[in-house]
Design a protein around this motif. Structure first.
Motif, PDB file in Angstrom:
ATOM      1  N   LEU A 129     117.378 121.627  10.722  1.00 16.20           N
ATOM      2  CA  LEU A 129     118.619 122.307  10.361  1.00 16.20           C
ATOM      3  C   LEU A 129     118.736 123.604  11.148  1.00 16.20           C
ATOM      4  O   LEU A 129     117.754 124.353  11.265  1.00 16.20           O
ATOM      5  N   LEU A 130     119.895 123.877  11.680  1.00 16.85           N
ATOM      6  CA  LEU A 130     120.177 125.177  12.273  1.00 16.85           C
ATOM      7  C   LEU A 130     121.171 125.884  11.376  1.00 16.85           C
ATOM      8  O   LEU A 130     122.227 125.328  11.039  1.00 16.85           O
ATOM      9  N   LEU A 131     120.822 127.105  10.967  1.00 13.85           N
ATOM     10  CA  LEU A 131     121.671 127.874  10.066  1.00 13.85           C
ATOM     11  C   LEU A 131     121.885 129.264  10.649  1.00 13.85           C
ATOM     12  O   LEU A 131     120.928 129.934  11.050  1.00 13.85           O
ATOM     13  N   VAL A 132     123.142 129.699  10.683  1.00 13.35           N
ATOM     14  CA  VAL A 132     123.492 131.009  11.229  1.00 13.35           C
ATOM     15  C   VAL A 132     123.952 131.906  10.086  1.00 13.35           C
ATOM     16  O   VAL A 132     124.924 131.589   9.382  1.00 13.35           O
ATOM     17  N   LYS A 133     123.250 133.010   9.908  1.00 11.56           N
ATOM     18  CA  LYS A 133     123.507 133.929   8.797  1.00 11.56           C
ATOM     19  C   LYS A 133     124.698 134.824   9.106  1.00 11.56           C
ATOM     20  O   LYS A 133     124.820 135.363  10.218  1.00 11.56           O
ATOM     21  N   GLN A 134     125.567 134.978   8.129  1.00  9.97           N
ATOM     22  CA  GLN A 134     126.683 135.897   8.282  1.00  9.97           C
ATOM     23  C   GLN A 134     126.174 137.337   8.378  1.00  9.97           C
ATOM     24  O   GLN A 134     125.197 137.714   7.718  1.00  9.97           O
ATOM     25  N   ASP A 135     126.825 138.143   9.177  1.00 10.78           N
ATOM     26  CA  ASP A 135     126.490 139.562   9.249  1.00 10.78           C
ATOM     27  C   ASP A 135     126.678 140.195   7.874  1.00 10.78           C
ATOM     28  O   ASP A 135     127.655 139.912   7.161  1.00 10.78           O
ATOM     29  N   GLY A 136     125.730 141.034   7.485  1.00 10.89           N
ATOM     30  CA  GLY A 136     125.813 141.713   6.203  1.00 10.89           C
ATOM     31  C   GLY A 136     125.189 140.975   5.042  1.00 10.89           C
ATOM     32  O   GLY A 136     125.159 141.479   3.919  1.00 10.89           O
ATOM     33  N   THR A 137     124.660 139.774   5.281  1.00 14.51           N
ATOM     34  CA  THR A 137     123.999 139.019   4.220  1.00 14.51           C
ATOM     35  C   THR A 137     122.673 139.684   3.855  1.00 14.51           C
ATOM     36  O   THR A 137     121.865 139.992   4.729  1.00 14.51           O
ATOM     37  N   ALA A 138     122.446 139.902   2.558  1.00 13.27           N
ATOM     38  CA  ALA A 138     121.197 140.515   2.104  1.00 13.27           C
ATOM     39  C   ALA A 138     120.023 139.591   2.399  1.00 13.27           C
ATOM     40  O   ALA A 138     120.096 138.385   2.138  1.00 13.27           O
ATOM     41  N   ASP A 139     118.945 140.154   2.939  1.00 15.13           N
ATOM     42  CA  ASP A 139     117.792 139.339   3.325  1.00 15.13           C
ATOM     43  C   ASP A 139     117.204 138.582   2.148  1.00 15.13           C
ATOM     44  O   ASP A 139     116.800 137.421   2.286  1.00 15.13           O
ATOM     45  N   GLU A 140     117.134 139.238   0.976  1.00 17.65           N
ATOM     46  CA  GLU A 140     116.520 138.578  -0.173  1.00 17.65           C
ATOM     47  C   GLU A 140     117.365 137.398  -0.658  1.00 17.65           C
ATOM     48  O   GLU A 140     116.839 136.364  -1.080  1.00 17.65           O
ATOM     49  N   VAL A 141     118.685 137.542  -0.591  1.00 19.63           N
ATOM     50  CA  VAL A 141     119.571 136.446  -0.980  1.00 19.63           C
ATOM     51  C   VAL A 141     119.425 135.283   0.002  1.00 19.63           C
ATOM     52  O   VAL A 141     119.295 134.123  -0.395  1.00 19.63           O
ATOM     53  N   TRP A 142     119.423 135.599   1.280  1.00 17.59           N
ATOM     54  CA  TRP A 142     119.306 134.565   2.305  1.00 17.59           C
ATOM     55  C   TRP A 142     117.976 133.820   2.199  1.00 17.59           C
ATOM     56  O   TRP A 142     117.935 132.592   2.238  1.00 17.59           O
ATOM     57  N   SER A 143     116.889 134.558   2.013  1.00 27.17           N
ATOM     58  CA  SER A 143     115.567 133.925   1.910  1.00 27.17           C
ATOM     59  C   SER A 143     115.485 133.017   0.696  1.00 27.17           C
ATOM     60  O   SER A 143     114.906 131.917   0.762  1.00 27.17           O
ATOM     61  N   ARG A 144     116.067 133.462  -0.421  1.00 27.47           N
ATOM     62  CA  ARG A 144     116.072 132.624  -1.626  1.00 27.47           C
ATOM     63  C   ARG A 144     116.857 131.339  -1.391  1.00 27.47           C
ATOM     64  O   ARG A 144     116.418 130.243  -1.768  1.00 27.47           O
ATOM     65  N   GLN A 145     118.003 131.466  -0.746  1.00 30.09           N
ATOM     66  CA  GLN A 145     118.830 130.296  -0.479  1.00 30.09           C
ATOM     67  C   GLN A 145     118.124 129.305   0.451  1.00 30.09           C
ATOM     68  O   GLN A 145     118.184 128.094   0.237  1.00 30.09           O
ATOM     69  N   ILE A 146     117.446 129.819   1.470  1.00 30.31           N
ATOM     70  CA  ILE A 146     116.729 128.959   2.412  1.00 30.31           C
ATOM     71  C   ILE A 146     115.602 128.207   1.701  1.00 30.31           C
ATOM     72  O   ILE A 146     115.397 127.003   1.906  1.00 30.31           O
ATOM     73  N   GLY A 147     114.874 128.915   0.844  1.00 31.24           N
ATOM     74  CA  GLY A 147     113.791 128.279   0.096  1.00 31.24           C
ATOM     75  C   GLY A 147     114.301 127.185  -0.822  1.00 31.24           C
ATOM     76  O   GLY A 147     113.713 126.091  -0.901  1.00 31.24           O
TER      77      GLY A 147
END
Length: 210
Positions: A129-147
């Motif tokens: 999977l390739l996923l591109v994070k939106q600018d301004g996304t909180a790292d902790e939210v993004w990491s939780r979502q990826i997990g």
């Protein structure tokens, strides 16, 4: 699971491969036509499978010239279940898109690439999977979502998920890298639009999937 052999999730036999061909389209097939699609199997083996399926009423048989022609019986009591199995890959891509769209902070772009979309997937393959994070996304939210995504994909398929993450700036910097070129050439978009990807990496004339 193997997206190219969806019935292998429940049976490793040739019967599943033949059913996958018959259930995808409401058309008639001869033994030879199925053999050309499933060239790794013998025509005699396919003929025996078709005879068994006809005996169970799963396929209709009609004589056309000197050969038999077979059509999936969509009225059979097992038809809905068979069609659902035949559509496992498309069901996966639809569910994955819906999952990403429902994230607290969805990716600006997402795609599946590699063996899951090229037809070379095995039961041991990772789902790339390739996923591109939106600018301004909180790292902790993004990491939780990826997990959560990785666990969900594995629960859906039995295969390990292998997310590759980029910020928009990182994607632009990596536009010449093999993984990005692979997504551009053969990736299947599940979040955002292909037009955004091509515009962002500056490859507006490349062929590929929407």
């Amino acid at each position: 699971m193997e997206f190219g052999r969806p019935f292998a999730t429940v049976t490793p036999t040739l019967d599943g491969d033949v059913l996958a061909v018959l259930a995808r389209d409401d058309v008639t097939f001869t033994t030879g036509q199925i053999h050309r699609i499933l060239e790794r199997f013998s025509e005699e083996g396919i003929r025996k499978v078709l005879s068994r399926l006809a005996l169970q009423g799963v396929v209709h048989v009609e004589r056309v010239g000197n050969t038999n022609a077979y059509r999936f019986n969509s009225d059979h009591l097992a038809a809905d279940a068979i069609v659902e199995l035949a559509r496992l890959s498309s069901i996966f891509f639809t569910r994955l898109g819906e999952l990403l769209d429902g994230w607290e902070t969805p990716p600006v772009y997402g795609a599946v690439f590699g063996s899951a979309v090229t037809g070379s997937m095995t039961a041991n393959s990772d789902i790339d999977l390739l996923l591109v994070k939106q600018d301004g996304t909180a790292d902790e939210v993004w990491s939780r979502q990826i997990g959560e995504l990785a666990r969900t994909v594995t629960n859906w398929t039995g295969n390990d998920a292998r997310p590759i993450e980029f910020t928009i700036a990182e994607l632009i910097d990596a536009r010449g890298e093999p993984v990005v070129r692979d997504v551009v050439d053969r990736g299947l978009t599940v979040a955002g639009t292909r037009a955004w990807l091509l515009r962002t990496v500056g490859m507006t004339r490349r062929a590929g999937r929407r």
